[in-house]
Design a protein around this motif. Sequence first.
Motif, PDB file in Angstrom:
ATOM      1  N   SER A  55       0.512  -1.026  -0.152  1.00 28.68           N
ATOM      2  CA  SER A  55       0.223   0.065   0.089  1.00 28.68           C
ATOM      3  C   SER A  55       0.433   1.089   0.347  1.00 28.68           C
ATOM      4  CB  SER A  55      -0.878   0.387   1.254  1.00 28.68           C
ATOM      5  OG  SER A  55      -1.832  -1.027   0.861  1.00 28.68           O
ATOM      6  N   ARG A  98      -7.494   3.639   2.440  1.00 28.80           N
ATOM      7  CA  ARG A  98      -8.616   3.305   1.959  1.00 28.80           C
ATOM      8  C   ARG A  98      -7.712   2.536   1.138  1.00 28.80           C
ATOM      9  NH1 ARG A  98     -13.804   4.544  -0.458  1.00 28.80           N
ATOM     10  NH2 ARG A  98     -14.406   3.258  -1.900  1.00 28.80           N
ATOM     11  N   ASN A 132      -8.480  -2.006   0.198  1.00 34.81           N
ATOM     12  CA  ASN A 132      -8.649  -2.698  -0.897  1.00 34.81           C
ATOM     13  C   ASN A 132      -7.831  -3.428  -0.998  1.00 34.81           C
ATOM     14  OD1 ASN A 132     -11.414  -0.877  -1.435  1.00 34.81           O
ATOM     15  ND2 ASN A 132     -10.141   0.473  -2.391  1.00 34.81           N
ATOM     16  N   LYS A 133      -6.782  -3.046  -0.899  1.00 40.07           N
ATOM     17  CA  LYS A 133      -5.758  -3.746  -1.013  1.00 40.07           C
ATOM     18  C   LYS A 133      -6.426  -5.651  -0.143  1.00 40.07           C
ATOM     19  CE  LYS A 133      -1.975  -2.280  -2.957  1.00 40.07           C
ATOM     20  NZ  LYS A 133      -1.695  -3.407  -4.515  1.00 40.07           N
ATOM     21  N   ILE A 182      -8.846  -5.506   1.307  1.00 40.62           N
ATOM     22  CA  ILE A 182     -10.132  -7.188   0.523  1.00 40.62           C
ATOM     23  C   ILE A 182      -9.741  -7.823  -0.807  1.00 40.62           C
ATOM     24  CG2 ILE A 182     -12.086  -6.807  -0.466  1.00 40.62           C
ATOM     25  CD1 ILE A 182     -12.628  -4.418   2.063  1.00 40.62           C
ATOM     26  N   ASN A 183      -8.930  -7.288  -1.392  1.00 41.57           N
ATOM     27  CA  ASN A 183      -8.854  -7.613  -2.798  1.00 41.57           C
ATOM     28  C   ASN A 183      -7.656  -8.873  -2.221  1.00 41.57           C
ATOM     29  OD1 ASN A 183      -9.631  -5.895  -4.373  1.00 41.57           O
ATOM     30  ND2 ASN A 183      -8.023  -5.182  -4.984  1.00 41.57           N
ATOM     31  N   GLU A 236     -20.867   3.185   0.932  1.00 43.62           N
ATOM     32  CA  GLU A 236     -20.056   2.794   0.549  1.00 43.62           C
ATOM     33  C   GLU A 236     -19.132   1.261   0.657  1.00 43.62           C
ATOM     34  OE1 GLU A 236     -17.821   6.787   2.936  1.00 43.62           O
ATOM     35  OE2 GLU A 236     -18.737   5.563   3.766  1.00 43.62           O
ATOM     36  N   ILE A 266     -17.508  -0.869  -2.382  1.00 41.94           N
ATOM     37  CA  ILE A 266     -15.707  -1.433  -1.802  1.00 41.94           C
ATOM     38  C   ILE A 266     -15.632  -2.908  -2.152  1.00 41.94           C
ATOM     39  CG2 ILE A 266     -14.477  -2.106  -0.353  1.00 41.94           C
ATOM     40  CD1 ILE A 266     -15.086   0.264   1.096  1.00 41.94           C
TER      41      ILE A 266
END
Length: 179
Positions: free
Chosen positions: A56, A79, A83-84, A86-87, A149, A153
């Motif tokens: 990140s 954020r 996001n990373k 969750i991915n 949101e 996401i």
Amino acid sequence: METEIRFTHKDLVEQCKTGKTNSQYELYALYVDAMYNVGLRFLGNKEDAEDIVQDSFVDAFKNLGGFKYESSFGAWLKRIVINKSINHLKAKRIPVVPLETQEYHLTEETIVETEAIDIGNVKLGIAKLPEGYKQIINLYLIEGYDHAEIAEILGIATSTSKSQYHRAKKKLLEIISEL
């Protein structure tokens, strides 16, 4: 007598944009612990959290030219970490259960007596939740995102986010009551 020069976060970001590595290190030092905690809440694994945080920061520093101060640097970086994370979980194929596969009614509410709940038990309870529930609880309760949101996401419907949250909350209360 030596004078110490203090920079604001914006000053540090601007210096990083010009490639000053000392400023990058200072910005990293300011945010690394908080971002690690965010990653750890999502991933539940120290090594994965460390990797995600490092990735990140690398991405943030590479894309700093696109940072326009529409939010704080910390919020922007958070954020990226979320996001990373969750991915990473998606890559491990840990799905969020769609609303259509569950029999759940949003009108059902769990009534909790107004006893104080030990924060340590809450943390233990969250750690024991299935990954999909853990994501929703972390995003909604801990990180403060709203359901619209969260839906964006995770790539799910807002109604799915809401129902997942209610199921996750119910499951969390069950886990806590057994501790």
